[in-house]
Design an enzyme around this catalytic site. Sequence first.
Site, PDB file in Angstrom:
ATOM      1  N   ASN A  23       0.489   5.998   0.400  1.00 44.87           N
ATOM      2  CA  ASN A  23      -0.299   6.757   0.123  1.00 44.87           C
ATOM      3  C   ASN A  23       0.451   8.053   0.047  1.00 44.87           C
ATOM      4  O   ASN A  23       1.537   7.986  -0.782  1.00 44.87           O
ATOM      5  CB  ASN A  23      -1.622   7.361   1.536  1.00 44.87           C
ATOM      6  CG  ASN A  23      -1.122   6.925   2.645  1.00 44.87           C
ATOM      7  OD1 ASN A  23      -0.758   5.822   3.254  1.00 44.87           O
ATOM      8  ND2 ASN A  23      -1.209   8.288   3.807  1.00 44.87           N
ATOM      9  N   ASP A  24      -0.165   9.355   0.920  1.00 46.74           N
ATOM     10  CA  ASP A  24       1.147  10.424   0.376  1.00 46.74           C
ATOM     11  C   ASP A  24       2.341  10.468  -0.128  1.00 46.74           C
ATOM     12  O   ASP A  24       2.754  10.304   0.457  1.00 46.74           O
ATOM     13  CB  ASP A  24       1.051  11.757   2.054  1.00 46.74           C
ATOM     14  CG  ASP A  24      -0.186  10.580   2.288  1.00 46.74           C
ATOM     15  OD1 ASP A  24      -1.053  10.224   1.851  1.00 46.74           O
ATOM     16  OD2 ASP A  24      -0.444  11.632   3.914  1.00 46.74           O
ATOM     17  N   TRP A  60       0.473  -0.734   0.149  1.00 46.55           N
ATOM     18  CA  TRP A  60      -0.298  -0.203   0.052  1.00 46.55           C
ATOM     19  C   TRP A  60       0.863   1.315   0.074  1.00 46.55           C
ATOM     20  O   TRP A  60       1.702   1.470   0.478  1.00 46.55           O
ATOM     21  CB  TRP A  60      -0.841   0.288   1.898  1.00 46.55           C
ATOM     22  CG  TRP A  60      -1.441   1.537   1.544  1.00 46.55           C
ATOM     23  CD1 TRP A  60      -1.020   2.235   2.116  1.00 46.55           C
ATOM     24  CD2 TRP A  60      -3.042   1.767   1.878  1.00 46.55           C
ATOM     25  NE1 TRP A  60      -1.784   3.097   2.420  1.00 46.55           N
ATOM     26  CE2 TRP A  60      -3.142   2.898   1.454  1.00 46.55           C
ATOM     27  CE3 TRP A  60      -3.511   1.949   1.097  1.00 46.55           C
ATOM     28  CZ2 TRP A  60      -4.021   4.424   1.366  1.00 46.55           C
ATOM     29  CZ3 TRP A  60      -4.625   1.949   0.469  1.00 46.55           C
ATOM     30  CH2 TRP A  60      -5.289   2.760   1.132  1.00 46.55           C
ATOM     31  N   GLU A  68      -5.302  18.119   6.391  1.00 40.57           N
ATOM     32  CA  GLU A  68      -4.556  17.083   6.525  1.00 40.57           C
ATOM     33  C   GLU A  68      -3.643  18.218   5.869  1.00 40.57           C
ATOM     34  O   GLU A  68      -3.866  18.458   4.534  1.00 40.57           O
ATOM     35  CB  GLU A  68      -4.798  15.867   5.946  1.00 40.57           C
ATOM     36  CG  GLU A  68      -5.422  15.666   7.257  1.00 40.57           C
ATOM     37  CD  GLU A  68      -5.632  13.465   7.579  1.00 40.57           C
ATOM     38  OE1 GLU A  68      -5.146  13.171   7.380  1.00 40.57           O
ATOM     39  OE2 GLU A  68      -6.442  13.440   5.782  1.00 40.57           O
ATOM     40  N   TRP A  72      -4.034   0.954   3.971  1.00 42.77           N
ATOM     41  CA  TRP A  72      -2.913   0.784   5.300  1.00 42.77           C
ATOM     42  C   TRP A  72      -2.722   0.665   6.288  1.00 42.77           C
ATOM     43  O   TRP A  72      -4.065  -0.142   6.897  1.00 42.77           O
ATOM     44  CB  TRP A  72      -4.075   2.810   5.111  1.00 42.77           C
ATOM     45  CG  TRP A  72      -3.390   3.035   6.270  1.00 42.77           C
ATOM     46  CD1 TRP A  72      -2.612   4.118   5.587  1.00 42.77           C
ATOM     47  CD2 TRP A  72      -3.883   4.034   7.146  1.00 42.77           C
ATOM     48  NE1 TRP A  72      -2.385   5.048   6.619  1.00 42.77           N
ATOM     49  CE2 TRP A  72      -2.512   5.019   8.136  1.00 42.77           C
ATOM     50  CE3 TRP A  72      -4.117   2.869   8.526  1.00 42.77           C
ATOM     51  CZ2 TRP A  72      -2.370   5.064   9.390  1.00 42.77           C
ATOM     52  CZ3 TRP A  72      -3.491   3.414   9.514  1.00 42.77           C
ATOM     53  CH2 TRP A  72      -2.993   4.740  10.378  1.00 42.77           C
ATOM     54  N   ARG A 101      -0.033  17.370  12.887  1.00 40.13           N
ATOM     55  CA  ARG A 101       0.471  16.261  11.686  1.00 40.13           C
ATOM     56  C   ARG A 101       1.110  17.169  10.045  1.00 40.13           C
ATOM     57  O   ARG A 101       0.803  18.029   9.916  1.00 40.13           O
ATOM     58  CB  ARG A 101       0.222  14.697  11.882  1.00 40.13           C
ATOM     59  CG  ARG A 101      -1.192  15.413  10.833  1.00 40.13           C
ATOM     60  CD  ARG A 101      -1.573  13.739  11.051  1.00 40.13           C
ATOM     61  NE  ARG A 101      -3.126  13.721  10.165  1.00 40.13           N
ATOM     62  CZ  ARG A 101      -4.408  13.362  11.020  1.00 40.13           C
ATOM     63  NH1 ARG A 101      -4.196  13.109  12.418  1.00 40.13           N
ATOM     64  NH2 ARG A 101      -5.570  13.565   9.947  1.00 40.13           N
ATOM     65  N   PHE A 155       4.647   8.974  10.228  1.00 39.77           N
ATOM     66  CA  PHE A 155       3.137   9.610   9.297  1.00 39.77           C
ATOM     67  C   PHE A 155       4.416  10.312   8.389  1.00 39.77           C
ATOM     68  O   PHE A 155       5.209  10.795   8.433  1.00 39.77           O
ATOM     69  CB  PHE A 155       2.099  10.191  10.175  1.00 39.77           C
ATOM     70  CG  PHE A 155       0.980   9.694  10.741  1.00 39.77           C
ATOM     71  CD1 PHE A 155       1.490   8.069  10.406  1.00 39.77           C
ATOM     72  CD2 PHE A 155       0.204   9.397  11.189  1.00 39.77           C
ATOM     73  CE1 PHE A 155       0.562   7.036  10.485  1.00 39.77           C
ATOM     74  CE2 PHE A 155      -1.115   9.392  11.524  1.00 39.77           C
ATOM     75  CZ  PHE A 155      -0.853   7.849  10.962  1.00 39.77           C
ATOM     76  N   SER A 156       3.256  11.524   7.708  1.00 42.94           N
ATOM     77  CA  SER A 156       3.879  12.594   6.576  1.00 42.94           C
ATOM     78  C   SER A 156       4.535  13.579   6.762  1.00 42.94           C
ATOM     79  O   SER A 156       4.597  14.071   7.909  1.00 42.94           O
ATOM     80  CB  SER A 156       2.705  12.999   5.456  1.00 42.94           C
ATOM     81  OG  SER A 156       2.320  11.794   4.886  1.00 42.94           O
TER      82      SER A 156
HETATM   83  C1  FRU Z   1      -2.782  11.779   4.645  1.00 44.85           C
HETATM   84  C2  FRU Z   1      -2.626  11.158   6.130  1.00 44.85           C
HETATM   85  C3  FRU Z   1      -1.897  11.781   6.651  1.00 44.85           C
HETATM   86  C4  FRU Z   1      -0.813  11.209   7.616  1.00 44.85           C
HETATM   87  C5  FRU Z   1      -0.690  10.306   7.002  1.00 44.85           C
HETATM   88  C6  FRU Z   1      -0.501   8.630   7.604  1.00 44.85           C
HETATM   89  O1  FRU Z   1      -3.049  10.943   4.010  1.00 44.85           O
HETATM   90  O2  FRU Z   1      -3.946  10.916   6.480  1.00 44.85           O
HETATM   91  O3  FRU Z   1      -2.804  13.182   7.360  1.00 44.85           O
HETATM   92  O4  FRU Z   1      -0.067  11.912   8.140  1.00 44.85           O
HETATM   93  O5  FRU Z   1      -1.639  10.264   5.594  1.00 44.85           O
HETATM   94  O6  FRU Z   1      -0.336   7.797   6.820  1.00 44.85           O
END
Ligand code: FRU
Length: 494
Positions: free
Chosen positions: A37-38, A35, A215, A62, A160, A97-98
């Site tokens: 994401n960001d 997986w 976010e 996730w 965050r 995290f991001s």
């Molecule tokens: C946005 C988010 C961020 C966080 C990350 C966790 O997609 O929720 O706020 O840092 O993804 O994976």
Amino acid sequence: MKEQLELAERGVDAMLAQRNDRWYPTFHIAARAGWINDPNGLSFFNGRYQVYFQHHPFGTQWGPMHWGHVSSEDMVTWRREPIAMAPSIEADRDGVFSGSAVVGDDGKLYAYYTGHRWRNGINEDEGNLQVQCLATSEDGVTFDKQGVLVECPEGLRHFRDPKVWRMGDTWYMVFGACSAEERGEVWLYTSADMKNWEFDRVIFQDPNPDAFMLECPDMFPLGDKWVIFYCPMGPKPDGYQARNGHNAGYVVGNWAPGGVFEQITDYRPIDWGHQYYAPQTFEAPDGRRIAYGWMGSFTLPVATQEADGWCGQLTVPRELSLDADNHLCARPIDELTRLRTATTDFGAFELGLNADKVLIADGEAVEIELEVDLSATTSERVGLNIHKTAEGCSTFVCYDDLAGRVTLDRRTTGNGDRGYRSAPYPGGDILKLRVLVDRGSVEVFVNDGLETLTSYSFPGEGPRAIELTSESGTIAVNSLVVHQLGTIWAEPDR
Ligand code: FRU
């Protein structure tokens, strides 16, 4: 962290062996398997573009977040890099995290990220504890964690996604926050030495009271203005806007260090498609402002999650600018033309009444450049049927003359989520559609990027055709060019 990283690589290896490539991207960044994401830590360091991303190496959902990593000399051809960070200290126990990355005067890469913990150790039922951490790297590949730099201020429920930049001798960092009053805010901190950070102010509060958390904020100059990107959590669907489980938008304003942000535009979506979230920007060495977004969804199941061994990809890199109305324009960076491997030029022609013209009988990775003279067009819609397979499924991208919009409709898509999304047509007699079709996605750029739509599109089996179609009228095509695109990967994965 070495041990956790080795384990993570083994997790990806195991899934890679099972990866099904029917929808795996040819020219979009995705993990080898697992997986994502960001986009995180976008930077130019050690002579290469560095792209990190939120990554769960043990599954297609996730999970505990790592930072995956790829790098490139030119943003066209990419090299896989080892996973850069894994949860390994108490502060990032439940996720790295991001965050973002900048180059310090000592020549090191400084990666600022959110260390995430669930208060109950399992899930969000009792809330989270989020702190801002630093990791440094001499080569962009291996990182040394330096621990916590910014604790979560009293009263914030979420805190965050640090985004850092420099102006003069001062470093600036913005975070997304959920205030004690449950309002979505962007907080600004400053530092002289990259390590000691002080609160400057709440630089932005979303006027929408439904937004309880913003976010992945980003704040950057564009021309003589400042832009804030953010991803509001909470807003309800509003006409064509906020239709996705997660939505990303922007405001434009004036700002100077030490001052307030004077907002001069209303919130607008950055992209109108189904899958566009958590964009991050960086400044390329030549001064261009470039954004990558995450093409994905948290809320709805994604067709690749079940059996394909991977989930999530990034958009192509987009160069940003503002037009005279402070309206964001985003177009693929010029370098992407180097991905073209073969070109068919259809020239200028008129497509007759209720006609379908096949542009390519089987294309996995294709770019379409279409220019239409709307003043000489009577077709109700100027349509492109993409990912059209023998079973009759396709995704429909069109300019709709009745609605004055450009729409991406997945009602008859081969697999996965349906539904449509629609962007306002910016106006003018010359319609330009630039459409990037990958194995499992479509990106639409309207009139040189004045509007964009980005969605997954998972075709059925067999050849994937693309057609131009007219409805109850004719289409005056000024020009139409179709390119086949090559892969961005320097080496095959297996
Ligand atoms: C946005 C988010 C961020 C966080 C990350 C966790 O997609 O929720 O706020 O840092 O993804 O994976």
